[in-house]
Design a protein around this motif. Structure first.
Motif, PDB file in Angstrom:
ATOM      1  N   ARG A 147       0.665  -1.703  -0.280  1.00 40.12           N
ATOM      2  CA  ARG A 147       0.262   0.022  -0.013  1.00 40.12           C
ATOM      3  C   ARG A 147       0.681   1.332   0.320  1.00 40.12           C
ATOM      4  NH1 ARG A 147      -3.914  -0.704   4.567  1.00 40.12           N
ATOM      5  NH2 ARG A 147      -4.864  -1.657   2.702  1.00 40.12           N
ATOM      6  N   PRO A 148       1.491   1.563   0.893  1.00 45.57           N
ATOM      7  CA  PRO A 148       2.645   2.561   0.539  1.00 45.57           C
ATOM      8  C   PRO A 148       3.856   2.988  -1.041  1.00 45.57           C
ATOM      9  CG  PRO A 148       3.566   1.232   2.461  1.00 45.57           C
ATOM     10  CD  PRO A 148       2.419   0.896   2.066  1.00 45.57           C
ATOM     11  N   THR A 149       3.633   1.301  -1.279  1.00 44.76           N
ATOM     12  CA  THR A 149       4.514   2.058  -2.360  1.00 44.76           C
ATOM     13  C   THR A 149       3.421   2.458  -3.468  1.00 44.76           C
ATOM     14  OG1 THR A 149       5.747   0.370  -1.415  1.00 44.76           O
ATOM     15  CG2 THR A 149       6.226   1.029  -4.203  1.00 44.76           C
ATOM     16  N   LEU A 150       2.379   2.070  -3.627  1.00 39.71           N
ATOM     17  CA  LEU A 150       1.415   1.944  -4.856  1.00 39.71           C
ATOM     18  C   LEU A 150       0.977   3.136  -4.076  1.00 39.71           C
ATOM     19  CD1 LEU A 150      -0.730  -1.449  -4.888  1.00 39.71           C
ATOM     20  CD2 LEU A 150       1.289  -0.428  -6.718  1.00 39.71           C
ATOM     21  N   THR A 151       1.020   3.962  -2.973  1.00 38.30           N
ATOM     22  CA  THR A 151       0.867   5.154  -2.830  1.00 38.30           C
ATOM     23  C   THR A 151       1.752   6.624  -3.101  1.00 38.30           C
ATOM     24  OG1 THR A 151      -0.980   3.977  -1.249  1.00 38.30           O
ATOM     25  CG2 THR A 151      -0.128   6.820  -1.062  1.00 38.30           C
ATOM     26  N   TYR A 152       3.114   6.275  -3.120  1.00 35.60           N
ATOM     27  CA  TYR A 152       4.217   7.470  -3.666  1.00 35.60           C
ATOM     28  C   TYR A 152       3.551   7.078  -4.660  1.00 35.60           C
ATOM     29  CZ  TYR A 152       8.545   7.524  -4.118  1.00 35.60           C
ATOM     30  OH  TYR A 152      10.070   8.307  -5.656  1.00 35.60           O
ATOM     31  N   LEU A 153       3.257   5.767  -5.662  1.00 35.26           N
ATOM     32  CA  LEU A 153       4.276   5.654  -6.670  1.00 35.26           C
ATOM     33  C   LEU A 153       1.969   6.552  -7.495  1.00 35.26           C
ATOM     34  CD1 LEU A 153       4.693   2.399  -7.599  1.00 35.26           C
ATOM     35  CD2 LEU A 153       6.587   4.747  -7.875  1.00 35.26           C
ATOM     36  N   GLY A 154       1.120   7.212  -6.862  1.00 31.25           N
ATOM     37  CA  GLY A 154       0.067   7.582  -7.365  1.00 31.25           C
ATOM     38  C   GLY A 154      -0.867   6.752  -8.205  1.00 31.25           C
ATOM     39  N   ALA A 155      -0.430   5.435  -7.290  1.00 33.77           N
ATOM     40  CA  ALA A 155      -0.980   4.173  -8.293  1.00 33.77           C
ATOM     41  C   ALA A 155      -2.145   3.200  -7.423  1.00 33.77           C
ATOM     42  CB  ALA A 155      -0.087   3.182  -8.901  1.00 33.77           C
ATOM     43  N   TRP A 156      -1.836   3.793  -6.273  1.00 30.71           N
ATOM     44  CA  TRP A 156      -3.239   3.223  -5.002  1.00 30.71           C
ATOM     45  C   TRP A 156      -4.741   2.836  -5.813  1.00 30.71           C
ATOM     46  CZ3 TRP A 156      -7.258   2.694  -2.764  1.00 30.71           C
ATOM     47  CH2 TRP A 156      -7.757   1.831  -1.397  1.00 30.71           C
ATOM     48  N   THR A 157      -5.135   1.275  -5.281  1.00 33.01           N
ATOM     49  CA  THR A 157      -6.195   0.541  -5.808  1.00 33.01           C
ATOM     50  C   THR A 157      -6.277  -0.368  -4.725  1.00 33.01           C
ATOM     51  OG1 THR A 157      -5.828  -0.099  -7.877  1.00 33.01           O
ATOM     52  CG2 THR A 157      -6.343   1.824  -8.021  1.00 33.01           C
ATOM     53  N   ASP A 158      -7.193  -0.636  -4.505  1.00 38.92           N
ATOM     54  CA  ASP A 158      -7.568  -1.874  -3.948  1.00 38.92           C
ATOM     55  C   ASP A 158      -7.662  -3.190  -4.363  1.00 38.92           C
ATOM     56  OD1 ASP A 158      -8.847  -2.828  -1.467  1.00 38.92           O
ATOM     57  OD2 ASP A 158     -10.668  -3.667  -2.242  1.00 38.92           O
ATOM     58  N   ALA A 159      -8.793  -2.900  -6.231  1.00 36.52           N
ATOM     59  CA  ALA A 159      -8.092  -3.912  -7.220  1.00 36.52           C
ATOM     60  C   ALA A 159      -6.516  -4.222  -7.685  1.00 36.52           C
ATOM     61  CB  ALA A 159      -8.111  -4.168  -8.309  1.00 36.52           C
ATOM     62  N   LEU A 160      -5.720  -3.265  -7.184  1.00 33.40           N
ATOM     63  CA  LEU A 160      -4.153  -3.164  -7.653  1.00 33.40           C
ATOM     64  C   LEU A 160      -3.020  -4.177  -6.218  1.00 33.40           C
ATOM     65  CD1 LEU A 160      -2.148  -3.276  -9.705  1.00 33.40           C
ATOM     66  CD2 LEU A 160      -1.679  -0.804  -9.005  1.00 33.40           C
ATOM     67  N   GLU A 161      -4.234  -3.231  -5.075  1.00 31.57           N
ATOM     68  CA  GLU A 161      -2.908  -3.890  -3.760  1.00 31.57           C
ATOM     69  C   GLU A 161      -4.029  -5.659  -3.767  1.00 31.57           C
ATOM     70  OE1 GLU A 161      -4.382  -3.267   0.236  1.00 31.57           O
ATOM     71  OE2 GLU A 161      -3.934  -1.260  -0.305  1.00 31.57           O
ATOM     72  N   GLU A 162      -4.770  -6.028  -3.176  1.00 32.72           N
ATOM     73  CA  GLU A 162      -4.880  -7.106  -3.970  1.00 32.72           C
ATOM     74  C   GLU A 162      -4.640  -7.918  -4.728  1.00 32.72           C
ATOM     75  OE1 GLU A 162      -6.881 -10.289  -1.782  1.00 32.72           O
ATOM     76  OE2 GLU A 162      -7.145  -7.899  -1.645  1.00 32.72           O
ATOM     77  N   ARG A 163      -4.420  -8.034  -5.738  1.00 33.36           N
ATOM     78  CA  ARG A 163      -3.399  -8.459  -7.139  1.00 33.36           C
ATOM     79  C   ARG A 163      -1.884  -8.149  -6.626  1.00 33.36           C
ATOM     80  NH1 ARG A 163      -3.437 -10.517 -12.310  1.00 33.36           N
ATOM     81  NH2 ARG A 163      -6.281  -9.010 -11.580  1.00 33.36           N
ATOM     82  N   LEU A 164      -1.067  -7.852  -6.480  1.00 28.78           N
ATOM     83  CA  LEU A 164       0.078  -7.863  -5.813  1.00 28.78           C
ATOM     84  C   LEU A 164       0.677  -9.042  -4.582  1.00 28.78           C
ATOM     85  CD1 LEU A 164       1.741  -3.946  -6.748  1.00 28.78           C
ATOM     86  CD2 LEU A 164       2.077  -6.134  -7.683  1.00 28.78           C
ATOM     87  N   LEU A 165      -0.411  -8.831  -3.666  1.00 30.91           N
ATOM     88  CA  LEU A 165      -0.430  -9.338  -2.072  1.00 30.91           C
ATOM     89  C   LEU A 165      -0.557 -10.332  -2.281  1.00 30.91           C
ATOM     90  CD1 LEU A 165      -0.094  -9.356   0.779  1.00 30.91           C
ATOM     91  CD2 LEU A 165      -3.572  -9.541   0.533  1.00 30.91           C
ATOM     92  N   SER A 166      -1.801 -10.960  -3.790  1.00 23.01           N
ATOM     93  CA  SER A 166      -1.602 -12.779  -3.935  1.00 23.01           C
ATOM     94  C   SER A 166      -0.794 -12.823  -5.007  1.00 23.01           C
ATOM     95  CB  SER A 166      -3.228 -12.282  -4.990  1.00 23.01           C
ATOM     96  OG  SER A 166      -3.144 -13.843  -5.430  1.00 23.01           O
ATOM     97  N   ALA A 167       0.359 -12.509  -5.641  1.00 28.40           N
ATOM     98  CA  ALA A 167       1.444 -12.632  -6.538  1.00 28.40           C
ATOM     99  C   ALA A 167       2.268 -12.963  -5.669  1.00 28.40           C
ATOM    100  CB  ALA A 167       1.667 -11.333  -7.623  1.00 28.40           C
ATOM    101  N   ALA A 168       2.378 -11.908  -4.624  1.00 25.51           N
ATOM    102  CA  ALA A 168       3.594 -12.304  -3.463  1.00 25.51           C
ATOM    103  C   ALA A 168       3.031 -13.574  -2.754  1.00 25.51           C
ATOM    104  CB  ALA A 168       3.922 -11.346  -2.414  1.00 25.51           C
ATOM    105  N   ILE A 169       2.440 -13.757  -1.857  1.00 21.67           N
ATOM    106  CA  ILE A 169       2.148 -14.344  -1.770  1.00 21.67           C
ATOM    107  C   ILE A 169       1.642 -16.325  -1.774  1.00 21.67           C
ATOM    108  CG2 ILE A 169       1.487 -13.037   0.436  1.00 21.67           C
ATOM    109  CD1 ILE A 169      -1.509 -14.137  -0.018  1.00 21.67           C
TER     110      ILE A 169
END
Length: 137
Positions: A14-36
């Motif tokens: 979330r902090p990384t996506l926010t810093y990049l101005g790209a945060w969305t719930d869907a994107l956060e969930e996609r990256l979390l899923s990819a990581a875990i």
């Protein structure tokens, strides 16, 4: 060292996506899923030639810089700001293995370029084990 999925979400993704101005719930969930949900979860995991949490290959890494970020200087500057000052210059691929914010930014760029940024995950992947702990080794 162990970390929960929620900690990864709240302290890295979330902090990384926010810093990049790209945060969305869907994107956060996609990256979390990819990581875990990767085959070998962990900061130093290797999957074929992939490195780090998201198993990004050196070829993908170079390609995102050469064919995508080269034409987007503002975002390239922000992503470069996440990388180590000297280590990035001598071995940029090492950042994928050791810098969680940087590798998250590169994973986001790969999603963006593929047009997956705001698309919801398929139903089977939409409910990750939020409280599952995994090893960062």
């Amino acid at each position: 060292m162990y970390i929960t999925a929620e900690h990864l979400r709240e302290e890295v993704i979330r902090p990384t996506l926010t810093y990049l101005g790209a945060w969305t719930d869907a994107l956060e969930e996609r990256l979390l899923s990819a990581a875990i949900d990767g085959p070998e979860v962990g900061l130093f995991a290797r999957s074929g030639d992939g490195l780090g949490l998201y198993h990004i290959t050196p070829a993908q890494h170079r390609d995102i810089w050469d064919r995508y970020l080269a034409f987007r200087p503002e975002i390239a500057s922000r992503v470069r700001g996440l990388a180590s000052q000297r280590a990035f210059l001598s071995n940029p691929d090492h950042e994928l293995r050791t810098n969680l914010s940087y590798c998250t930014a590169i994973a986001w760029l790969l999603c963006e370029r593929a047009g997956l940024g705001n698309q919801p995950l398929p139903a089977a992947a939409a409910a990750p084990a939020r409280n599952r702990a995994f090893s960062l080794r």
